[in-house]
Design a protein around this motif. Structure first.
Motif, mmCIF file in Angstrom:
data_model
loop_
_atom_site.group_PDB
_atom_site.id
_atom_site.type_symbol
_atom_site.label_atom_id
_atom_site.label_comp_id
_atom_site.label_asym_id
_atom_site.label_seq_id
_atom_site.Cartn_x
_atom_site.Cartn_y
_atom_site.Cartn_z
ATOM 1 N N LEU A 1 0.830 -1.212 0.000
ATOM 2 C CA LEU A 1 0.000 0.000 0.000
ATOM 3 C C LEU A 1 0.861 1.257 0.000
ATOM 4 C CD1 LEU A 1 -2.858 -0.955 2.466
ATOM 5 C CD2 LEU A 1 -3.033 -0.611 -0.010
ATOM 6 N N ARG A 2 2.040 1.169 0.583
ATOM 7 C CA ARG A 2 2.934 2.334 0.648
ATOM 8 C C ARG A 2 3.397 2.791 -0.734
ATOM 9 N NH1 ARG A 2 5.233 3.842 5.468
ATOM 10 N NH2 ARG A 2 4.490 2.667 7.236
ATOM 11 N N ASP B 1 1.369 2.336 -3.463
ATOM 12 C CA ASP B 1 0.123 2.406 -4.234
ATOM 13 C C ASP B 1 -0.177 1.157 -5.053
ATOM 14 O OD1 ASP B 1 -0.464 4.963 -3.241
ATOM 15 O OD2 ASP B 1 0.846 5.879 -4.745
ATOM 16 N N GLN B 2 0.180 0.009 -4.531
ATOM 17 C CA GLN B 2 -0.156 -1.257 -5.180
ATOM 18 C C GLN B 2 -1.396 -1.838 -4.499
ATOM 19 O OE1 GLN B 2 1.245 -2.658 -8.029
ATOM 20 N NE2 GLN B 2 1.949 -0.539 -8.057
ATOM 21 N N THR B 3 -2.507 -1.142 -4.714
ATOM 22 C CA THR B 3 -3.749 -1.454 -4.009
ATOM 23 C C THR B 3 -4.318 -2.816 -4.385
ATOM 24 O OG1 THR B 3 -4.186 0.912 -3.984
ATOM 25 C CG2 THR B 3 -6.012 -0.522 -3.420
ATOM 26 N N GLY B 4 -4.308 -3.152 -5.660
ATOM 27 C CA GLY B 4 -4.859 -4.446 -6.092
ATOM 28 C C GLY B 4 -4.164 -5.626 -5.435
ATOM 29 N N PRO B 5 -2.838 -5.707 -5.546
ATOM 30 C CA PRO B 5 -2.152 -6.813 -4.875
ATOM 31 C C PRO B 5 -2.320 -6.778 -3.352
ATOM 32 C CG PRO B 5 -0.737 -5.857 -6.546
ATOM 33 C CD PRO B 5 -1.936 -4.965 -6.426
ATOM 34 N N ALA B 6 -2.353 -5.587 -2.772
ATOM 35 C CA ALA B 6 -2.538 -5.472 -1.325
ATOM 36 C C ALA B 6 -3.915 -5.991 -0.914
ATOM 37 C CB ALA B 6 -2.357 -4.024 -0.883
ATOM 38 N N LEU B 7 -4.928 -5.649 -1.679
ATOM 39 C CA LEU B 7 -6.280 -6.157 -1.399
ATOM 40 C C LEU B 7 -6.312 -7.680 -1.479
ATOM 41 C CD1 LEU B 7 -8.686 -3.702 -3.235
ATOM 42 C CD2 LEU B 7 -8.916 -4.471 -0.869
ATOM 43 N N ALA B 8 -5.682 -8.221 -2.507
ATOM 44 C CA ALA B 8 -5.664 -9.679 -2.674
ATOM 45 C C ALA B 8 -4.992 -10.350 -1.475
ATOM 46 C CB ALA B 8 -4.956 -10.051 -3.976
ATOM 47 N N LEU C 1 -6.947 -5.283 5.555
ATOM 48 C CA LEU C 1 -8.052 -5.199 4.597
ATOM 49 C C LEU C 1 -8.709 -3.824 4.660
ATOM 50 C CD1 LEU C 1 -9.772 -6.575 2.449
ATOM 51 C CD2 LEU C 1 -11.217 -7.471 4.293
ATOM 52 N N SER C 2 -8.902 -3.315 5.859
ATOM 53 C CA SER C 2 -9.490 -1.986 6.019
ATOM 54 C C SER C 2 -8.638 -0.921 5.332
ATOM 55 C CB SER C 2 -9.652 -1.657 7.499
ATOM 56 O OG SER C 2 -10.114 -0.343 7.677
ATOM 57 N N LEU C 3 -7.336 -0.974 5.556
ATOM 58 C CA LEU C 3 -6.437 0.003 4.931
ATOM 59 C C LEU C 3 -6.481 -0.088 3.408
ATOM 60 C CD1 LEU C 3 -3.372 -0.409 7.307
ATOM 61 C CD2 LEU C 3 -4.915 1.563 7.194
ATOM 62 N N ALA C 4 -6.465 -1.312 2.890
ATOM 63 C CA ALA C 4 -6.481 -1.510 1.430
ATOM 64 C C ALA C 4 -7.804 -1.051 0.829
ATOM 65 C CB ALA C 4 -6.206 -2.972 1.100
ATOM 66 N N GLN C 5 -8.905 -1.364 1.502
ATOM 67 C CA GLN C 5 -10.214 -0.952 0.976
ATOM 68 C C GLN C 5 -10.355 0.571 1.002
ATOM 69 O OE1 GLN C 5 -12.501 -3.484 3.594
ATOM 70 N NE2 GLN C 5 -13.061 -4.826 1.888
ATOM 71 N N ALA D 1 -4.622 -9.084 1.634
ATOM 72 C CA ALA D 1 -5.438 -8.908 2.840
ATOM 73 C C ALA D 1 -6.642 -9.842 2.830
ATOM 74 C CB ALA D 1 -5.882 -7.450 2.949
ATOM 75 N N ARG D 2 -7.238 -10.035 1.686
ATOM 76 C CA ARG D 2 -8.372 -10.979 1.596
ATOM 77 C C ARG D 2 -7.919 -12.407 1.861
ATOM 78 N NH1 ARG D 2 -10.564 -7.665 -3.397
ATOM 79 N NH2 ARG D 2 -12.036 -6.320 -2.284
ATOM 80 N N THR D 3 -6.723 -12.736 1.410
ATOM 81 C CA THR D 3 -6.178 -14.065 1.686
ATOM 82 C C THR D 3 -6.031 -14.279 3.187
ATOM 83 O OG1 THR D 3 -5.004 -14.187 -0.421
ATOM 84 C CG2 THR D 3 -4.152 -15.560 1.372
#
Length: 134
Positions: A75-76, A78-85, A104-108, A87-89
């Protein structure tokens, strides 16, 4: 000792050695992916590597704390997509661990989904009301 028993013991020993080697290889692959994550976060590696690194983390790391911290690191940069994936894992593998829900909260939130981010943060607070005060 009968021949059959000796053969069974040898086969069991070989199986244990193979399992140990595979486990060590998995640990090395996780450590490598973790290192690559921090190289991306420190801008020593291109951010475009993040999706592949996230897939490697998911495949090779069993420790969800490593996966959650890697999500935050991505996230630092700006790789939000991979970070979301990632966190969901974590939340899927260990739904009762607060750090996955915080990640997950931070990524969302970074993805622009404030409602989902608030829900994830509330889940984290329910799991750890003392550690996550308002």
């Amino acid at each position: 000792m009968t021949v059959a028993l000796r053969v069974a013991l040898v086969v069991a020993g070989v199986a244990l050695v193979v399992a140990g080697v595979r486990r060590e290889q998995g640990h090395d692959a996780c450590a490598s992916a973790r290192s690559d994550t921090f190289n991306i976060a420190l801008k020593r590696a291109p951010a475009s590597d993040a999706p592949a690194v996230a897939r490697r983390l998911t495949a090779h790391c069993r420790d969800t704390a490593i996966i959650a911290e890697s999500a935050v690191a991505l996230l630092r940069v700006d790789q939000t997509g991979p970070a979301l994936a990632l966190a969901r894992t974590v939340t899927r593998r260990e739904p009762d661990v607060r750090n996955g829900w915080v990640a997950l909260s931070l990524a969302q939130r970074k993805a622009g989904d404030a409602r989902a981010a608030d829900a994830a943060l509330q889940r984290a607070r329910r799991l750890d009301p003392v550690g996550l005060r308002r």
